[in-house]
Design an enzyme around this catalytic site. Structure first.
Site, mmCIF file in Angstrom:
data_model
loop_
_atom_site.group_PDB
_atom_site.id
_atom_site.type_symbol
_atom_site.label_atom_id
_atom_site.label_comp_id
_atom_site.label_asym_id
_atom_site.label_seq_id
_atom_site.Cartn_x
_atom_site.Cartn_y
_atom_site.Cartn_z
ATOM 1 C CG ASP A 284 -1.811 1.127 1.368
ATOM 2 O OD1 ASP A 284 -2.685 1.244 0.498
ATOM 3 O OD2 ASP A 284 -1.667 1.939 2.306
ATOM 4 C CD GLU A 326 -2.625 2.412 -3.276
ATOM 5 O OE1 GLU A 326 -3.550 3.186 -3.540
ATOM 6 O OE2 GLU A 326 -1.815 2.639 -2.344
HETATM 7 C C1 GLC Z 1 -4.079 3.506 0.008
HETATM 8 C C2 GLC Z 1 -5.447 2.884 0.195
HETATM 9 C C3 GLC Z 1 -6.387 3.920 0.712
HETATM 10 C C4 GLC Z 1 -5.853 4.477 2.007
HETATM 11 C C5 GLC Z 1 -4.427 4.978 1.847
HETATM 12 C C6 GLC Z 1 -3.798 5.229 3.168
HETATM 13 O O1 GLC Z 1 -4.079 4.477 -0.966
HETATM 14 O O2 GLC Z 1 -5.884 2.322 -1.007
HETATM 15 O O3 GLC Z 1 -7.668 3.396 0.888
HETATM 16 O O4 GLC Z 1 -6.674 5.526 2.445
HETATM 17 O O5 GLC Z 1 -3.614 4.010 1.213
HETATM 18 O O6 GLC Z 1 -3.501 4.020 3.797
#
Ligand code: GLC
Length: 653
Positions: A284, A326
Site C-alpha cells: 500500500d 499501489e
Molecule cells: C491507500 C489505500 C487507501 C488508504 C491509503 C492510506 O491508498 O488504497 O484506501 O486511504 O492508502 O492508507
C-alpha cells in the site's frame, strides 16, 4: 572487489546463525540467498551503509529470511518451485481478479469462504481481500490504519479463518491477495504507544519532531492527500508534546524507513503473510516510503531501493509470491515501480494502471477517445515480466491523474478540462447522468477527485430513478464496455465487488460519524444477496451485467493474444470516438485480435482498410469473440453500435 566484501560478510553471518537455524535443511534457502545476497547487500549498503550497526542489521535481516523460510509450509514451498520454473505464470490471460471488503461482501471470512462458488461462477480466480488486520474501531481508514500486523480483526474473524480460506482458495486455484500497509501504522499500534510512552527505540520508528520547525519545511513542498478530512502532513500529539508526520489521516503515523529496524520489521511482516498463503502482496502507498525536505516526499529514488530490496528478500524466502505496487501517481512515475534501469521487473511485478483507469473515465465523459489515445501513447513501455492491474474503479476515489501535456495535446485546457470532468461525474454538468460526489477537494489548488460506484457514475442510478429503459440499457452497455477494455488491454483485470450486479451508491455512511466525512464509503457497499439472486431473472439489470461479465471472462481466458507480453499495438484511427488496438498472440504468428471500443452514444464506423496490413482484417469475414456474432459491415467499414466493443478475429483463423 565489492562482491568479495559481500561474500565474506555472508560467510560471517552464516557462521554466526543460531544453531537451531543451522540444523535445518535449508538447501533451497542457501541457493537463493547466494543468488540474491550481492543485490541485497548493495541495496542495504546504499541505504544504511554509513551506520555503525550496519553488519549487525544485515545479520538480523538474514536471520529473518531464514526463520520465515523455516516456517513456510511445504505446500507453499512446492508452489514456489513450480512458479520459479514457470516464471511468467502470472502474465497469462487466465487470471481475472476481484477486490472486496470482507465485511461488505460476505460479513466475515467464513462468509467469504462460503461465497467462493459465486466468485467462481463469475470466473474470478484471484481475489484481493482488502485489509483484515486489527485496527481501531473508528479511526481505521477502512483497515489501512493497522494496530496489529500479525492478527486478523475480530470483526471479520480469526487468523485460523484466514488460514482455512487460504487453503480453500488454493484447492480451487484462486489466488489470494492481501495488503501490507507499509507507509504507516495506526496511532494505536504498539510501536506508536511505546513511542508515546517515551521509548526512544520506537520514537525512531516514526518521524517525530519537538516543534514545527522541520514540519514547516516539509509542508512547503508536501501535497495534502486528504485536504478536507485531514489537512496538513503533521499531527500534534499531546502526550509527547511533539509533532508526528501523518501524510494520510491524522491517526496514521508515517514509518521512517531510514531506520533499518523498520525495514526489517516490515519485511518480516510481508513474509509472515506470504506464509499465511498470500500469493500476492499488495504493498500500500509505496510512493510515500521515503521523505526528504524540499520534495513532495513521493516517488523518491530511495523508495524504489526499499522496494527492490523487499523483492530480493522475498525472492529468497518466498519466491512464488508477487508484489502489487499501489502507487497512484503520475504515469511516468507509476511505471518505475516495476523497477528502473532494468529489462526484467525487479521491484513489483504488478502495478495498478491508474492512468488507464482515469483515461477510461475521461472517454466516458467526453464520449471520445482523444485523451485516452493520447495518454496511452505517452505511457512509457513496460518492462518484461511485469503486468498491469487494469481496473475501472476500486475502493478509493478516482483521481484525474493524467498528464497536463497530454490534455493539451488532446486539445483541451488542463484546468478547465479537469473541472469539466469533476462536474460531469458529480452530475452538476447539464446532461450528465452520473451521480458521483467530489472527494478531496482542495480549495488551495482547485483539485478534486471523484467518489461513487461504477453503476452510479455510469448513469444507472439516475436511469433507474427515472425508470427510463433506454437510459438503463445505455448505462449497462457502458459498464460492459469499460470492462471489455480492461479485460483485453493487457494485464490482470481487477473487478470491484458489487459492480458485477450494478450496485448503486450507498448513502448510509453519512449516518456514521466515523465515515460521514469520507465520501469513498458510498462506493464500499454491503452486498444485498437478494439482489444478487436477480442475476437469474432475465431482463434485470443484475442479469444483464452479470451475464455479460461472465461471458467476457470466459472468452478472455480462451484468447492467448490477451496474455500480457507487451503485445499490444495502439492504432491511430480517424474516428475520435473509437479506442482501437491490436493484441497479438505471443506464441503464434498471425493470430491477432482487433479490439474496438465506441465511447459515443451514437453508432460509429471504422474503415478497416485504413489499418494497413495489420492482421488483414479488411479482407476477412470477422467474428466478435465476445458475442460470437459477426459485426455489421458496410464494405470495409465496420459499424460499432453506441457504447459497444468488439474483440474481432478473422473467421478463417
Ligand atoms: C491507500 C489505500 C487507501 C488508504 C491509503 C492510506 O491508498 O488504497 O484506501 O486511504 O492508502 O492508507
Amino acid at each position: 572487489m565489492y562482491e568479495q566484501v559481500s561474500h565474506s560478510l555472508l560467510n560471517r553471518i552464516l557462521d554466526e546463525l543460531k544453531p537451531e537455524i543451522r540444523k535445518r535443511d535449508l538447501r533451497h534457502f542457501y541457493t537463493r540467498l547466494g543468488a540474491n545476497f550481492y543485490a541485497i547487500h548493495s541495496l542495504f549498503h546504499q541505504l544504511y551503509g554509513d551506520r555503525d550497526d550496519f553488519e549487525r542489521q544485515m545479520g538480523r535481516l538474514v536471520e529473518v529470511l531464514a526463520n520465515q523460510f523455516i516456517k513456510r509450509e511445504s505446500a507453499l514451498k512446492k508452489l514456489d518451485t513450480l512458479r520459479e520454473r514457470d516464471h511468467n505464470w502470472f502474465l497469462s490471460q487466465e487470471w481475472v481478479g476481484m477486490a472486496m471488503y470482507t465485511k461488505g461482501f460476505a460479513g466475515d471470512l467464513k462468509g467469504l469462504q462460503n461465497r467462493l462458488s459465486y466468485l467462481q461462477e463469475l470466473g474470478i480466480n484471484m481475489i484481493h481481500v482488502m485489509p483484515i488486520l486489527v485496527c481501531p474501531k473508528d479511526a481505521s481508514d477502512g483497515g489501512y490504519a493497522v494496530s496489529n500486523y500479525r492478527d486478523v480483526d475480530k470483526r471479520v474473524g480469526t487468523l485460523q479463518d484466514l488460514q482455512s480460506l487460504s487453503t480453500s482458495l488454493r484447492q480451487r486455484n484462486i489466488l489470494l491477495t492481501l495488503d501490507v500497509v507499509l507507509n504507516h501504522t495506526s496511532n494505536e499500534h504498539e510501536w506508536a504507544r511505546r513511542a508515546r510512552a517515551g521509548e526512544q527505540k520506537f520514537r525512531d520508528y516514526y518521524y517525530i519532531f519537538d516543534d514545527r520547525k522541520i514540519p514547516d519545511m516539509f509542508e512547503k513542498t508536501m501535497p495534502e492527500i486528504f485536504p478536507e478530512i485531514s489537512p496538513g502532513n503533521f499531527t500534534y500529539d499531546e502526550v509527547m508534546n511533539k509533532w508526528v508526520m501523518t501524510s494520510f489521516n491524522n491517526y496514521q503515523w508515517d514509518l521512517d524507513y531510514s531506520n533499518p529496524t523498520v525495514f526489517i520489521e516490515m519485511l518480516d511482516i510481508i513474509l509472515f503473510w506470504a506464509n499465511q498463503g498470500a500469493d500476492i502482496v499488495r504493498l500500500d502507498a509505496v510512493a510515500f516510503l521515503w521523505k526528504k525536505i524540499g520534495t513532495t516526499c513521493q516517488n523518491e529514488p530511495e523508495a524504489h531501493l526499499i522496494l527492490q530490496m523487499m523483492k530480493d528478500c522475498c525472492q529468497v524466502t518466498a519466491p512464488g509470491v508477487l508484489f502489487i505496487a499501489e502507487a497512484i501517481v503520475a504515469p511516468v512515475e507509476i511505471i518505475k515501480y516495476f523497477g528502473e534501469d532494468a529489462i526484467i521487473a525487479k521491484e513489483c511485478e504488478i502495478a495498478y494502471n491508474a492512468t488507464f483507469m482515469a483515461l477510461l473515465w475521461d472517454a466516458v465523459a467526453t464520449k471520445n477517445a482523444n485523451l485516452l489515445n493520447q495518454g496511452i501513447r505517452s505511457l512509457p513501455d513496460k518492462l518484461d515480466r511485469a503486468t498491469w492491474l487494469n481496473y475501472v474503479r476500486c475502493h478509493d476515489d478516482i483521481g484525474l491523474g493524467f498528464d497536463d501535456a497530454d490534455i493539451i495535446q488532446a486539445g483541451y485546457e488542463p484546468s478547465a478540462h479537469r473541472h469539466f470532468l469533476v462536474d460531469y461525474f458529480t452530475g452538476t454538468y447539464d446532461d450528465s447522468p452520473a451521480r458521483g460526489h467530489p472527494f478531496g477537494r482542495n480549495e488551495k489548488t482547485g483539485d478534486a477527485r471523484i467518489s461513487g460506484t461504477l453503476a452510479s457514475l455510469a448513469g444507472l442510478e439516475s436511469a433507474l430513478e427515472s425508470n427510463d429503459p433506454k437510459a438503463i440499457q445505455q448505462s449497462v452497455d457502458l459498464i460492459l464496455l469499460l470492462h471489455g477494455m480492461i479485460m483485453s488491454f493487457g494485464g490482470i483485470p481487477l473487478l470491484y465487488y458489487g459492480d458485477e450486479i450494478g450496485t448503486l451508491n450507498d448513502y448510509s455512511y453519512r449516518e456514521d460519524s466515523s465515515k460521514a466525512q469520507d465520501s469513498r464509503w458510498m462506493h464500499r457497499p454491503v452486498i444485498d444477496w437478494e439482489k444478487v439472486e436477480l442475476r437469474h431473472r432475465h431482463g434485470t439489470v443484475q442479469q444483464m451485467i452479470f451475464d455479460g461479465l461472465q461471458r467476457m471472462i470466459a472468452v478472455r481466458k480462451t484468447i492467448p493474444a490477451f496474455a500480457d507480453y507487451n503485445n499490444r499495438e495502439l492504432l491511430a484511427v480517424d474516428n475520435p470516438h473509437l479506442f482501437v488496438f491490436i493484441r497479438s498472440n505471443p506464441f503464434q504468428l498471425n493470430d491477432s485480435v482487433l479490439v474496438v471500443g465506441n465511447f459515443d452514444s451514437l453508432p460509429q464506423s471504422l474503415t478497416l482498410g485504413d489499418l494497413g496490413d495489420r492482421g488483414h482484417f479488411e479482407f476477412e469475414q470477422l467474428q466478435d469473440l465476445y458475442s460470437g456474432a459477426s459485426p455489421y459491415m458496410f464494405k470495409d467499414q465496420l459499424v460499432i453500435p453506441p457504447h459497444q466493443f468488439y474483440w474481432l478475429r478473422p473467421m478463417s483463423v
